[in-house]
Structures are given as C-alpha cells and as structure tokens.
Design a protein around this motif. Structure first.
Motif, short mmCIF file in Angstrom:
data_model
loop_
_atom_site.label_atom_id
_atom_site.label_comp_id
_atom_site.label_asym_id
_atom_site.label_seq_id
_atom_site.Cartn_x
_atom_site.Cartn_y
_atom_site.Cartn_z
N ALA A 77 52.23 11.95 6.80
CA ALA A 77 51.44 11.26 5.78
C ALA A 77 49.99 11.72 5.86
O ALA A 77 49.45 11.98 6.93
CB ALA A 77 51.54 9.75 5.98
N ALA A 87 52.10 9.77 0.97
CA ALA A 87 53.36 10.13 1.64
C ALA A 87 53.76 11.58 1.36
O ALA A 87 54.21 12.29 2.25
CB ALA A 87 54.47 9.18 1.20
N GLY A 88 53.55 12.01 0.13
CA GLY A 88 53.90 13.38 -0.24
C GLY A 88 52.77 14.37 -0.04
O GLY A 88 52.97 15.57 -0.16
N ASP A 139 49.13 10.54 -3.71
CA ASP A 139 50.41 10.17 -3.11
C ASP A 139 50.34 10.58 -1.65
O ASP A 139 50.60 11.74 -1.31
CB ASP A 139 51.56 10.88 -3.83
N ASP A 182 45.89 11.03 4.95
CA ASP A 182 45.00 9.87 4.93
C ASP A 182 44.07 9.95 3.72
O ASP A 182 43.18 10.80 3.67
CB ASP A 182 44.19 9.81 6.22
#
Length: 150
Positions: free
Chosen positions: A2, A60-61, A58, A4
């Motif tokens: 992930a 997470a991506g 995004d 930041d």
C-alpha cells in the motif's frame, strides 16, 4: 504494498511552493488550484479562470487519476491579446514555453513517480486510441454501405 497518500500529499505541497498553485487535501486525494488565463479566443482575448486539478488516489493499488476543470472567474474582464490573422501569423504558438495547467500535472507526476505511484489515464486521453476507434467506425460504415449497395 500500500502507498501512503499523506507522503504523496506532503511531497506535492513541497513541490508546489513558489508556484501559483494552492494544494488542499480532499477525502479521496487532493486538489491543486490556480488562477490562470484562458487560451486565446478568436480575437486573441484571454479571460482569467480558476484551474483545478482533482487528484483521486487509490492507495491499495498505488494509482492516481487527475481530472481538470476550468471555471471563468466571475466578473473578471477579458484581457486584450494579440489579434492574429493569416497575414500576421494566425495559428502560431504563444511565446510562453508551456500552456496553463501543464505545470500542475508535472508537479503531481514527478512527486508520484518518486514514490512509486502510477497514473491511470482515461482511454480518451490517448490520441491513438481515439484515432483507431474513429478509423474503425469509418471502415464499419464503408462495409455496411458496400453490403447495402451490392
């Protein structure tokens, strides 16, 4: 892994110092806002506009998307520009090295690339995709016309 968003936002804020942009955090990312002059109109006149780059993240991506909006500044007068004609060089690019708004994209792209973020672009942003779709549509029309004539 992930990414930041806070680190990216801090880097963009640092890169935007000394530019006309103000950076504001939003629920899904951040915005860069600046007052710029519009591209010259038919009579060479330009109008002050508020240019906003909305950056949706995004984490997470590790991707981000940039959406631009321009809104005329209410009550702001047009500024005189160069009147151009075919004889005086209509269509020549202005002497400015970059168009309004490209600096905002550069700020975000450089900060994001340094942290491993990837920009997601709309298919319509890629001229080759648009051209291929248009060409495909023309070929389809030609085939349909030939079938109907034969």
């Amino acid at each position: 892994m992930a990414h930041d968003p806070a680190v990216l936002l801090a880097r963009v804020r640092k890169a935007a110092k000394g530019t006309p942009y103000t950076v504001t955090g939003t629920a899904d990312g951040f915005e860069l806002v600046a007052e710029v002059l519009s591209p010259p109109g038919a009579r060479g006149r330009r109008r002050p506009e508020t240019l906003t780059h909305r950056v949706a993240l995004d984490a997470a991506g590790g991707t981000y998307r940039v959406t631009d909006t321009r809104v005329p500044v209410p009550g702001a007068p047009e500024e005189a520009g160069d009147r151009r004609s075919l004889l005086t060089g209509f269509g020549r690019r202005p002497d400015a090295p970059e168009q309004p708004g490209t600096e905002g994209h550069r700020i975000v792209d450089e900060a994001a690339a340094g942290l491993g973020w990837t920009r997601v672009r709309s298919p319509l942003e890629r001229p080759g995709v648009v051209l291929a779709a248009l060409l495909g549509f023309c070929v389809l029309l030609l085939v349909v016309a030939l079938v109907l004539l034969l």
